[in-house]
Design an enzyme around this catalytic site. Structure first.
Site, PDB file in Angstrom:
ATOM      1  N   SER A   1       0.536  -1.004   0.130  1.00 45.23           N
ATOM      2  CA  SER A   1      -0.136  -0.547   0.187  1.00 45.23           C
ATOM      3  C   SER A   1       0.803   1.151   0.205  1.00 45.23           C
ATOM      4  CB  SER A   1      -0.446  -0.488   0.835  1.00 45.23           C
ATOM      5  OG  SER A   1      -1.567  -1.537   1.217  1.00 45.23           O
ATOM      6  N   ASN A   2       1.654   1.078   0.773  1.00 50.78           N
ATOM      7  CA  ASN A   2       2.645   2.637   0.872  1.00 50.78           C
ATOM      8  C   ASN A   2       3.952   2.785  -0.729  1.00 50.78           C
ATOM      9  OD1 ASN A   2       2.963   3.479   3.130  1.00 50.78           O
ATOM     10  ND2 ASN A   2       2.993   1.594   4.053  1.00 50.78           N
TER      11      ASN A   2
ATOM     12  N   LYS B   1       0.833 -11.357   5.564  1.00 47.61           N
ATOM     13  CA  LYS B   1       1.589 -10.073   6.143  1.00 47.61           C
ATOM     14  C   LYS B   1      -0.357  -9.850   5.768  1.00 47.61           C
ATOM     15  CE  LYS B   1       1.762  -5.447   4.736  1.00 47.61           C
ATOM     16  NZ  LYS B   1       2.616  -4.206   3.583  1.00 47.61           N
TER      17      LYS B   1
ATOM     18  N   SER C   1      -1.797  -6.127   8.506  1.00 44.95           N
ATOM     19  CA  SER C   1      -1.624  -5.346   8.731  1.00 44.95           C
ATOM     20  C   SER C   1      -2.891  -4.803   9.351  1.00 44.95           C
ATOM     21  CB  SER C   1      -2.141  -4.738   7.365  1.00 44.95           C
ATOM     22  OG  SER C   1      -0.594  -4.672   6.326  1.00 44.95           O
TER      23      SER C   1
ATOM     24  N   GLY D   1       2.407  -6.181   9.953  1.00 46.02           N
ATOM     25  CA  GLY D   1       2.603  -5.484   8.798  1.00 46.02           C
ATOM     26  C   GLY D   1       2.681  -4.050   9.085  1.00 46.02           C
TER      27      GLY D   1
ATOM     28  N   VAL E   1       6.599  -5.916   7.635  1.00 44.01           N
ATOM     29  CA  VAL E   1       6.953  -5.300   6.815  1.00 44.01           C
ATOM     30  C   VAL E   1       6.509  -3.577   7.201  1.00 44.01           C
ATOM     31  CG1 VAL E   1       5.684  -4.765   4.415  1.00 44.01           C
ATOM     32  CG2 VAL E   1       6.334  -7.437   5.211  1.00 44.01           C
TER      33      VAL E   1
END
Lengths: 326, 326, 326, 326
Positions: free
Chosen positions: B78-79, B197, B199, B223, B240
């Site tokens: 997403s980043n 992952k 988040s 996440g 992450v």
């Protein structure tokens, strides 16, 4: 706010090519707006067994719809499975529908993407393919960052660049984001923003939007048959209703009753029509299943959407039979 | 429970081409799994003023990251603003990162799309471009229809087709959808699904997932730095963390303390590291702003994402200065 | 950071009457704080068939709990069905528990009401009945108006008036409201606010609260076994766990492992202990059913709470048998 | 569908004592139902500076309301701050209002508590104090356990025991819980359940409820002026509107227009009336502030409710002045 008008003649000054299609203008008045009043089915997208778009079946559906007094068609709203189509498919579908549908029917084509630039490009493509206006859903992946300021800027840039009028589109069930009232009010005066399709169903909000934009060329469309009558009561001018894909005639009749002020006759019709709640409970798969029962082509959805289970299909069918539709 | 052995016997039969890159295998045993343990920054995507991807600046960042003992990199989480990139850009970025980064660093590339077919195609492209594994976010536009059954089928089809291992990716803040526990447990035994992952930050859920998949080759990555230490405590193997883009060294040090059982030393470091809460409060724009302060290239976001306001930037800076990072 | 010393110097100046019960104070130092470290079962309230509180069965349970090294008991948390008790019943229960339980066990009594004045009055009654501290849940009916300012004022007035220390209590699953981080930080320095029971399970928030209150006499208790181990990892000092009503000994053992830094041994125990998820999935009725299986008195809930259905009871039982607890 | 006849034949067999107050019954037919049609202000509760209920000011308000053609009054809905009143205060207020208000005005008294038994007892007290019907809010603290089955049982037990008719009350903004459609439909046929006050504002749901209960003696009241007109459009019979405390006459006029089928005149009035959105934005404190401006007694709220800030008060005042009400 000071939004720069692309062309502004006295009032709107739309490109005649677009407006000539849909409006007759009195010679001594400034250009009128795009008149959105009426009922629109959000067209479903039939697929072939191998997965491609089934254009023949889509055109079959359009032939049947030709007999219903729809104002026009939404191509690639949420019910058209647009996030599951490729870019070229999205443009092809609009082009095919445009060829199949007479000019006096409006085509509203979904062109919203996550990025502003992609939305601008797809909007241009949709106009080129024959859309009379575009329906631009709120970007939503970064919903935490989608402040009123961010959304107003996004829509303003899209509206500035768009060769056709823009209809805002708020559908929180899909986006997890409601286009804020403040954003709607900031965008309503823009000459290339002509209305809002609101699928959230918050009737208080919808009435407020109608009231606060009453001096603008801004029209509100209800996004579901479920709140269509209530929306008319508070000043909406029409509806984009999944149910119109299967019960178009009664929904157009309901619209006529509301327009003519025959409210006493409306609730019974509304109740029968609203009852199935096709997409609220059963989604696109429910709509496509119902289309098969009513003589249209629905067919399978694209993955990851699943077909209805047998239990779901039975429940949906009961909803239609109980009201005498099937 | 103990931390998982890096080599584990089993009948997986991974394609040697993929695994040969990242693992040394004992001669007499079947192929081991992909070892995900460690810290990964989700790479931000620098843009040029005119809007294109700034590959030179991206490579500058990677040169700086080479000194940090990261396990690898997430490209287009997403980043990385992946929903705002075009398809070709997405593949180019992975290919460039692959060339810039030594083989012993893992590349996890985001390849999730709304449609299953598009996800399969992008996954193949990502593998071709050099990804060691793909990170597949939940499709979410039709979240009302994303039942456990629909999600399990989606991921199974992607995993079957993928030339590289698949890491599930649940990020409810962006998708409005949490990959259900039942779906995770159903997918964990699949030989080409190697981890998750998560988040969302629901630590109870995360601990349950670790516990219930302890007999599978399945690894959980936190996440966010915000719950990294807590995740280690319940059995996650890495993280992450957006924060790793600016504070990579301390996060890797925190990981080492946890791995070595030196918990008493960990909380202080965690607290300092977690405190800025960059993306939880300030999103991608906050991350990119922080990168500038720490000597990396962040730069502007793509629209509709806005830059931080002055007030936001000041608040973010205070969060770093208060802890002595700036 | 280190775990807090059981005795700490400071300028609090507690009323000796209260503190004398639970703490031994060094003669030359100001009064130390109330040490909350440890595990607390939130006591269930057994009812008779005719509906009254079954004090005999409650005392039976307490006799069994006497053998477990609990720090104390929560009387009338959410699991005690306090909103379903009358005012006199609430005070009677605390008085009975106080008589049945030795002085070195802490009694934390729930005294939160919707109105500030009612909370103040019930708090006084609870102290009179023998509570060592009160647990004050956030008022929530007017949640739209429960700003940080409103909540800080409410808790400050209660803390000022209370003869015993106040523990804040945030339980969003029941109240639909999370006590904001800002409110917690504003209240933490108050000399009569000694901690927080957080049942929300957002471990990032919990870690931040520990970090930002590390210079205050403020202790955090996890509100569920589900995130107990993770909470210890980020600095919580104990837990109020429904599961302690049936698995008190293993939870106290888990606490000891964490306190002694034997983290490597903790996860396995945590996993077994957390797995049943009694109240998260099955509510108070699930807790009371489980108590019957483990040899305690649970019995019926008060209406409108229903007993577990047969299917629910079977699912709950499976959760315990699978882990070998039953 | 048509609007419901004020007298309807049927086998209900109401206690004559209750019905004699509010209905004239034809001699040869069983008792008709309670006719709820019309507008009700949910009375605010004025307090004295020292904190007690200010009965004199409450009676002043009622004297002013006597000139407005209200159908009756809601005593102790959410706007009456009922969760902040003591039990004796709640009964006293109803008794005082009953004495001050003529018999042909209906009194609907809030009697919902968390426990079924407490609700039954308060209901009896309210009837004794002079309530014509009780308004029973959903219990909500254990919302996770408030299944349709639990709620149907709760309301059935209350309705069986109640000496006066029961109106269901769903107000998700306060309770975090919407009374499920299925529960409403299951309860509608009960002879002592006469209607629903729905403050959620989901107009699709409201229309469905009207449609599906059209063969029952069951009436729906809108819980806010914001969706009053839309609710009439889909078949509601009246409204309980906070705004009626200050703009009672226009709301009653709006009701008359709707009843008489003069829909074309209604939207303008609705828009002006709905616009202030007093309680949606400003809560009970906003309502009480507005009452002061319009010549009624509002005064302070009880803690933990705060007064409006100056900014909030200014914003609220603007909402009224912009529409010409002030």
């Amino acid at each position: 706010m000071g939004l720069p008008a692309p062309l502004r003649l006295g009032g709107r000054g739309w490109r005649p090519g677009v407006l000539g299609r849909v409006l007759s203008t009195a010679p001594t008045t400034p250009a009128p707006r795009l008149d959105l009043r009426g009922i629109y089915p959000p067209l479903a997208t039939p697929f072939m067994a191998q997965g491609g778009v089934d254009y023949a079946r889509l055109e079959d559906n359009l032939r049947l719809y030709a007999q219903v007094p729809f104002r026009g068609f939404v191509v690639q709203g949420s019910n058209g499975e647009c996030p599951l189509l490729t870019g070229p498919e999205r443009l092809d579908i609009v082009a095919r529908v445009r060829r199949a549908v007479p000019r006096h029917r409006l085509l509203l084509a979904g062109s919203g993407c996550e990025s502003t630039q992609a939305t601008i490009e797809l909007t241009a493509g949709m106009a080129e393919a024959g859309a009379d206006a575009v329906l631009v859903v709120t970007p939503c992946y970064y919903r935490g960052a989608m402040s009123t300021a961010a959304l107003v800027l996004h829509y303003t840039q899209v509206a500035e660049a768009s060769p056709v009028p823009v209809v805002l589109y708020s559908v929180p069930a899909n986006t997890g984001l409601e286009l804020p009232l403040e954003a709607v009010l900031a965008l309503a005066p823009h000459p290339n923003v002509v209305g809002l399709k609101d699928s959230g169903g918050d009737i208080t909000r919808l009435g407020l939007i109608v009231h606060k934009t009453r001096r603008e060329d801004f029209q509100v469309l209800a996004g579901s048959a479920g709140f269509l009558l209530a929306s008319y009561a508070v000043g909406a001018v029409g509806g984009v209703c999944a149910l119109a894909n299967v019960l178009g005639a009664p929904l157009c009749q309901l619209e006529r009753l509301c327009q003519e002020g025959r409210w006493q006759e409306a609730p019974g019709l509304r109740s029968r029509a609203a009852r199935p709640q096709v997409t609220r409970r059963f989604g696109v798969a429910g709509l496509k299943q119902a289309m098969e029962w009513f003589g249209y082509h629905g067919g399978p959805c694209r993955a990851p959407l699943l077909q209805l289970s047998e239990d779901q299909a039975a429940a949906l069918r009961r909803a239609f039979t109980r009201n005498g539709w099937l």
